[in-house]
Scaffold this active site. Structure first.
Site, mmCIF file in Angstrom:
data_model
loop_
_atom_site.group_PDB
_atom_site.id
_atom_site.type_symbol
_atom_site.label_atom_id
_atom_site.label_comp_id
_atom_site.label_asym_id
_atom_site.label_seq_id
_atom_site.Cartn_x
_atom_site.Cartn_y
_atom_site.Cartn_z
ATOM 1 N N HIS A 178 12.884 -3.599 -0.555
ATOM 2 C CA HIS A 178 12.482 -3.522 -1.962
ATOM 3 C C HIS A 178 13.378 -4.452 -2.776
ATOM 4 O O HIS A 178 14.595 -4.421 -2.629
ATOM 5 C CB HIS A 178 12.610 -2.079 -2.454
ATOM 6 C CG HIS A 178 12.130 -1.908 -3.854
ATOM 7 N ND1 HIS A 178 10.789 -1.905 -4.179
ATOM 8 C CD2 HIS A 178 12.797 -1.791 -5.025
ATOM 9 C CE1 HIS A 178 10.659 -1.777 -5.490
ATOM 10 N NE2 HIS A 178 11.864 -1.703 -6.025
ATOM 11 N N LEU B 117 8.137 7.267 -3.312
ATOM 12 C CA LEU B 117 7.954 5.815 -3.342
ATOM 13 C C LEU B 117 9.275 5.096 -3.637
ATOM 14 O O LEU B 117 9.909 5.356 -4.673
ATOM 15 C CB LEU B 117 6.910 5.446 -4.421
ATOM 16 C CG LEU B 117 6.650 3.945 -4.566
ATOM 17 C CD1 LEU B 117 5.914 3.396 -3.364
ATOM 18 C CD2 LEU B 117 5.890 3.659 -5.853
ATOM 19 N N ARG C 205 0.848 -1.188 0.000
ATOM 20 C CA ARG C 205 0.000 0.000 0.000
ATOM 21 C C ARG C 205 0.881 1.235 0.000
ATOM 22 O O ARG C 205 1.892 1.281 0.711
ATOM 23 C CB ARG C 205 -0.834 0.064 1.285
ATOM 24 C CG ARG C 205 -1.823 -1.016 1.459
ATOM 25 C CD ARG C 205 -3.126 -0.779 0.767
ATOM 26 N NE ARG C 205 -3.758 0.509 1.079
ATOM 27 C CZ ARG C 205 -4.780 1.012 0.387
ATOM 28 N NH1 ARG C 205 -5.239 0.383 -0.654
ATOM 29 N NH2 ARG C 205 -5.328 2.164 0.729
#
Ligand code: GRF
Length: 215
Positions: A112, A147, A94
């Site tokens: 990530h 992000l 999210r």
């Protein structure tokens, strides 16, 4: 004092499992304790992993909220109850509102599956293969409003092999995720890894843009 960690998940939770398994390893000053796991998906495998480990497993179904900010507000309420020193995103799919991210500035880490700053966002392995890269990897980074763009803390590299598919590469990278994520938490717990302003520091030295390298 043991560092209190809250983990946010959306999926199967193999990274969560690695963090659970490692929480009592390391030297006394490196210890952290997972005080709760929150999922935005009711059927996330991570919830079961938490419950099996005797950790509070909480669902906040994002589908029950109209606005992103409303979901984040509910998340804040549950997190405040857990009173974490560190919030960890372990496959949490999210995007969080800037206000939420700012509140946890310097106290939120994400993992990530790419060598950031390469390939923020989705489909990282496919993109690395399509680009003809010779290596791939994973990055633990502090979360900022951009992000997958916050300062890197730790990075691990793996080779890309002939015949690799996105799946085979993902599996190789995931193995390294399970190494660097607990490591980052131990360093954070020991006060060795810090965000100062917009820069990550390790042992009081600024880290390079790729973070500390583990290979
Ligand atoms: C990991 O590859 C993580 O880097 C990415 O989503 C995957 C989650 O896997 N963001 P798991 O739920 O920890 O098994």
């Amino acid at each position: 004092m043991t560092t209190r960690v809250a983990v946010l998940v959306s999926g199967g939770g193999t990274n969560l499992q690695a963090l659970i398994d490692a929480q009592h390893s390391g030297s006394a000053d490196e210890r952290y304790r997972i005080v709760g796991v929150i999922s935005n998906r009711p059927n996330a495998g991570g919830l079961k992993r938490a419950a099996d480990a005797g950790i509070a497993a909480i669902t906040i179904d994002h589908k029950a909220f109209g606005e992103r900010a409303d979901f984040d507000a509910a998340l804040r309420v549950e997190l405040d109850k857990l009173d974490p020193d560190l919030v960890v995103l372990a496959g949490f799919m999210r995007i969080l509102t800037p206000e939420f991210v700012r509140h946890f500035h310097g106290r939120m880490l994400n993992i990530h599956p790419s060598l950031l700053p390469k390939y923020p966002g989705l489909n990282t392995h496919q993109r690395a293969l399509e680009a003809g890269d010779s290596e791939a990897g994973a990055t633990v980074h502090f979360v900022t409003e951009e992000l997958d763009g916050g300062p890197a803390a730790v990075q691990a590299r793996v080779p890309i092999l002939a015949g690799d598919t996105p799946e085979s590469l993902a599996a190789r990278v995931l193995e390294q995720e399970h190494v660097i994520f607990p490591q980052a938490l131990r360093w954070f717990a020991a006060g060795r890894l810090q965000l100062r302003g917009s820069e990550a520091f390790f042992d009081d030295q600024p880290l390079p843009p790729t973070g500390a390298q583990i290979s």
